[in-house]
Design a protein around this motif. Structure first.
Motif, PDB file in Angstrom:
ATOM      1  N   ALA A 437       1.066  -1.259  -0.110  1.00  0.00           N
ATOM      2  CA  ALA A 437      -0.051   0.036  -0.137  1.00  0.00           C
ATOM      3  C   ALA A 437       1.026   1.159   0.120  1.00  0.00           C
ATOM      4  N   ARG A 438       0.360   2.078  -0.737  1.00  0.00           N
ATOM      5  CA  ARG A 438       1.290   3.329  -0.997  1.00  0.00           C
ATOM      6  C   ARG A 438       1.446   4.027   0.437  1.00  0.00           C
ATOM      7  N   GLN A 439       0.352   4.262   1.311  1.00  0.00           N
ATOM      8  CA  GLN A 439       0.602   4.871   2.690  1.00  0.00           C
ATOM      9  C   GLN A 439       1.503   4.120   3.549  1.00  0.00           C
ATOM     10  N   ARG A 440       1.577   2.838   3.476  1.00  0.00           N
ATOM     11  CA  ARG A 440       2.569   2.221   3.954  1.00  0.00           C
ATOM     12  C   ARG A 440       3.857   2.388   3.748  1.00  0.00           C
ATOM     13  N   LEU A 441       4.176   2.502   2.417  1.00  0.00           N
ATOM     14  CA  LEU A 441       5.603   2.805   1.913  1.00  0.00           C
ATOM     15  C   LEU A 441       5.912   4.128   2.121  1.00  0.00           C
ATOM     16  N   LEU A 442       4.896   5.260   2.216  1.00  0.00           N
ATOM     17  CA  LEU A 442       5.279   6.402   2.597  1.00  0.00           C
ATOM     18  C   LEU A 442       5.601   6.580   3.987  1.00  0.00           C
ATOM     19  N   ALA A 443       5.046   5.970   4.951  1.00  0.00           N
ATOM     20  CA  ALA A 443       5.511   5.949   6.218  1.00  0.00           C
ATOM     21  C   ALA A 443       6.875   5.573   6.277  1.00  0.00           C
ATOM     22  N   LEU A 455      14.094  14.555   3.642  1.00  0.00           N
ATOM     23  CA  LEU A 455      12.897  14.676   3.557  1.00  0.00           C
ATOM     24  C   LEU A 455      12.037  13.611   2.841  1.00  0.00           C
ATOM     25  N   ALA A 456      10.741  13.457   2.850  1.00  0.00           N
ATOM     26  CA  ALA A 456       9.979  12.432   2.059  1.00  0.00           C
ATOM     27  C   ALA A 456       8.625  12.997   1.980  1.00  0.00           C
ATOM     28  N   GLY A 457       7.846  12.457   1.097  1.00  0.00           N
ATOM     29  CA  GLY A 457       6.607  12.912   0.822  1.00  0.00           C
ATOM     30  C   GLY A 457       6.072  12.333  -0.550  1.00  0.00           C
ATOM     31  N   LEU A 458       4.934  12.771  -0.900  1.00  0.00           N
ATOM     32  CA  LEU A 458       4.237  12.437  -2.110  1.00  0.00           C
ATOM     33  C   LEU A 458       4.383  13.521  -2.974  1.00  0.00           C
ATOM     34  N   ASP A 462       3.993   9.918  -6.629  1.00  0.00           N
ATOM     35  CA  ASP A 462       5.090   9.081  -6.365  1.00  0.00           C
ATOM     36  C   ASP A 462       5.635   9.208  -4.800  1.00  0.00           C
ATOM     37  N   VAL A 463       6.150   8.325  -4.463  1.00  0.00           N
ATOM     38  CA  VAL A 463       6.729   8.317  -3.029  1.00  0.00           C
ATOM     39  C   VAL A 463       8.311   8.746  -3.280  1.00  0.00           C
ATOM     40  N   VAL A 464       8.684   9.859  -2.784  1.00  0.00           N
ATOM     41  CA  VAL A 464       9.800  10.661  -3.159  1.00  0.00           C
ATOM     42  C   VAL A 464      10.687  11.152  -1.946  1.00  0.00           C
ATOM     43  N   LEU A 465      12.097  10.640  -1.733  1.00  0.00           N
ATOM     44  CA  LEU A 465      12.871  10.905  -0.843  1.00  0.00           C
ATOM     45  C   LEU A 465      14.034  11.984  -1.460  1.00  0.00           C
ATOM     46  N   GLN A 485      11.820  -4.506   3.414  1.00  0.00           N
ATOM     47  CA  GLN A 485      11.682  -5.171   4.578  1.00  0.00           C
ATOM     48  C   GLN A 485      10.656  -4.448   5.631  1.00  0.00           C
ATOM     49  N   ALA A 486      10.723  -3.171   5.465  1.00  0.00           N
ATOM     50  CA  ALA A 486       9.543  -2.289   6.206  1.00  0.00           C
ATOM     51  C   ALA A 486       8.000  -2.688   5.940  1.00  0.00           C
ATOM     52  N   VAL A 487       8.082  -2.774   4.443  1.00  0.00           N
ATOM     53  CA  VAL A 487       6.771  -3.078   3.963  1.00  0.00           C
ATOM     54  C   VAL A 487       6.327  -4.365   3.756  1.00  0.00           C
TER      55      VAL A 487
END
Length: 633
Positions: A437-443, A455-458, A462-465, A485-487
């Protein structure tokens, strides 16, 4: 016989009427009511007087029947009142049940009476007490709802009667019930429901060993007795429960008194921990407070199993089975000498707390531990709220950095307030997962960015760092592994940079091309910068003309497919994808091998006879890969 005079006729009529009244007054049998009319005929009464006397006799018989019915009803009511009085005087539930069936037998004069009670757990009705029964099997029979006469009464809450049960097709006959009825020798059976309001608690029966029909009055009488009986049964039950409650009252009072102090202690501890959180205390302070209250070691983990705080205990990952059990029950649960309590916000799992060094917990301490989980939930919700606000602000700054309209001076000041220094070059990373899930990847990206002072965000979905680094390729590989591993799913990361703030929009565009190349080349779950992709990276980097390269190599084949709707391009992909095996290629394409040969012959005519030479195949395979990445017209 001499004819009578008119006056004499009226005298005979009057005498007959008085005779009928006398019979009514004495309560004489019905057969005696024909005698006044017979005497009048013997006396030679006139025909019209005899007709009047016959009419009076019919009326007198109807009155006689009505009075008889009233007397029977009066006797039945008297018996019911006596029954109610007797039942009210009884206190033992078993004595009440025995009295009910005994009185039913006396009132209806049947061979056997019995009573069954409903078992709500088993979903059936079972024989509770009998009077006049001689068969052991009958006294122990159980009837499923709807089975036999009694099961039907219990199911429908309506009385049922039969003159001969074994021959009556209205009922659901079973071997067990029919066998028990035969052993008892019963033929005629009447059953009425025992009702408390709309609820049926059992069935009261009257039965004979010879066929007979039960009159409506008998059904009504047994139903009335059943109504009294149901009230008496419920009253006896309530009385028994009251007695048991009174016996337990003193013990309950002592228990309440003993727990009262423990509850006050728990409330004070809850207030103390809550004040600690509201004053800004962190997870370490909360863990210290819980450990001091319960005299044990304490560990606090978040929902992902990351340790947030630990006091007086060694490292211990949260036991997943115990956390799940606590979440389901809402209570603390023990596992291998450790007590575990899920930290919940409604149905959402926020984390868990574990208490070590306390193999046994009294109820009071267990409740205190569970209250501590509520305080921990407050702490984690506050932490999340702060983190979400900070992530939102960081995401807004990220979006402005990647746009071309931001004010560099203002952006630098905002970054400094967030602890991000833009004085050093930063790289751009774009993460993508097909299954997470994109929200899980964003977290997970937010956590990674904070760990690298970035920094990180949408940005454009796209999930960008953006993080400071001089080696974007190595950082991309590390991010792909950590985020995956996190998701719990493969994550692909395309990278570009490093660049100064003004160059970040261009780096973002390059990172997008790198991510697209990784996915097109089948490198899902990996991370890389364009420099890591070799020739492909050089081609798609620095705004290379990919479309021109593809058309230079595959143009005739692409045009042929477009004009004729053929599949030469797809055939080439299958051919090279199966290591130039015609047999495997035809399996992938689901065509005959001759079709593959014919298509490749067409390719040779379009691209030249040396299309399958080592030098040309490298170019063709590369062009095919790039064509998937950047389709041409």
């Amino acid at each position: 016989m001499l004819p009578t005079t008119k006056g004499a006729g009226h005298t005979v009529l009057a005498a007959g009427l008085r005779g009928l009244l006398d019979l009514l007054d004495r309560g004489a049998p019905a057969e005696d009511f024909a005698r006044p009319a017979a005497r009048a005929r013997e006396a030679g009464a006139r025909a019209d007087d005899l007709a009047a006397l016959d009419d009076a006799t019919d009326v007198a018989l109807r009155v006689h029947r009505t009075l008889g019915a009233h007397r029977r009803r009066e006797a039945e009511l008297t018996a019911l009142f006596d029954t109610a009085s007797d039942l009210a005087a009884l206190r033992d539930p078993d004595a009440v049940l025995r009295a009910i069936v005994r009185r039913a037998k006396l009132l209806l004069g049947t061979d056997v009476t019995y009573l069954s009670l409903n078992d709500e757990t088993a979903g059936d009705t079972y024989m509770r007490v009998t009077d006049g029964s001689v068969a052991a099997a009958f006294q122990q029979v159980r009837l499923g709802m709807g089975e036999g006469l009694g099961g039907l009464v219990a199911q429908t809450a309506r009385p049922y009667a039969t003159g001969d049960y074994q021959q009556d097709p209205r009922f659901h006959h079973t071997d067990a019930i029919d066998s028990a009825v035969r052993q008892e020798g019963l033929r005629a059976i009447l059953g009425v429901p025992l009702r408390l309001g709309a609820r049926v608690i059992g069935v009261l029966y009257a039965a004979d060993r010879a066929p007979r029909e039960f009159a409506t009055e008998e059904i009504v009488l047994l139903s009335s007795l059943a109504d009294h009986a149901a009230i008496a049964i419920d009253g006896a039950r309530l009385l028994e429960e009251t007695r048991a409650a009174l016996v337990d009252l003193n013990a309950a009072t002592e228990t309440i008194r003993a727990h009262s102090q423990a509850m006050r202690r728990a409330e004070q501890a809850h207030d103390q921990l809550t004040d600690l959180v509201l004053r800004g205390g962190g997870a370490d302070e909360v863990a210290d407070g819980i450990a001091a209250l319960l005299d044990g070691g304490v560990l606090i983990h978040d929902a992902d199993g990351t340790e947030l705080a630990r006091t007086g205990a060694g490292p211990l990952p949260p036991p997943a089975a115990a956390v799940a059990a606590s979440r389901a029950s809402g209570r603390a649960v023990p596992q291998d000498g450790t007590w575990v309590c899920a930290v919940l916000a409604g149905p959402e799992l926020l984390g868990s707390i574990a208490l070590t060094g306390r193999a046994e917990l009294a109820d009071a301490d267990r409740r205190l531990f569970e209250r501590a989980s509520v305080v921990t939930a407050l702490l984690l919700l506050l932490r999340r709220s702060v983190a979400e606000t900070e992530d939102r602000i960081r995401g807004e700054l990220l979006g402005d950095l990647l746009s071309t309209t931001g004010d560099p001076v203002g952006l630098a000041g905002r970054a400094r307030r967030l602890g991000v220094g833009l004085t050093v070059p930063h790289a751009v990373f774009i993460a993508h997962s097909d299954s997470a899930a994109r929200q899980r990847l964003l977290a997970a990206a937010h956590r990674a960015a904070r760990a690298h002072s970035g920094l990180a965000g949408l940005h454009h979905d796209d999930v960008v760092l953006v993080t400071p680094t001089g080696a974007p390729g190595a950082q991309a590989r590390a991010l792909a592994a950590d985020l995956g591993q996190a998701v719990g799913a493969p994550v692909t990361v395309g990278a570009a940079g490093p660049a100064e703030p003004a160059g970040l929009p261009a780096a973002h565009a390059e990172a997008l091309r790198c991510l697209a190349a990784l996915r097109a080349l089948g490198h899902t779950g990996h991370g890389a910068a364009l420099a890591d992709l070799g020739f492909v990276g050089l081609l798609i980097g620095d705004r290379a003309d990919l479309g021109g390269y593809v058309r230079a190599i595959l143009g005739p084949v692409l045009d042929y497919d477009a004009e004729r709707g053929t599949e030469l391009t797809r055939t080439l992909e299958a051919y090279f994808g199966e290591d130039r095996s015609l047999t495997r290629a035809k399996t992938v394409l689901h065509v005959h091998v001759n079709t593959v040969v014919q298509r490749l012959e067409r390719v040779a005519r379009l691209l030249g006879e040396d299309w399958n030479s080592p030098a040309r195949t490298l170019e063709i395979q590369l062009a095919l890969r790039l064509h998937r990445l950047t389709p041409t017209r």
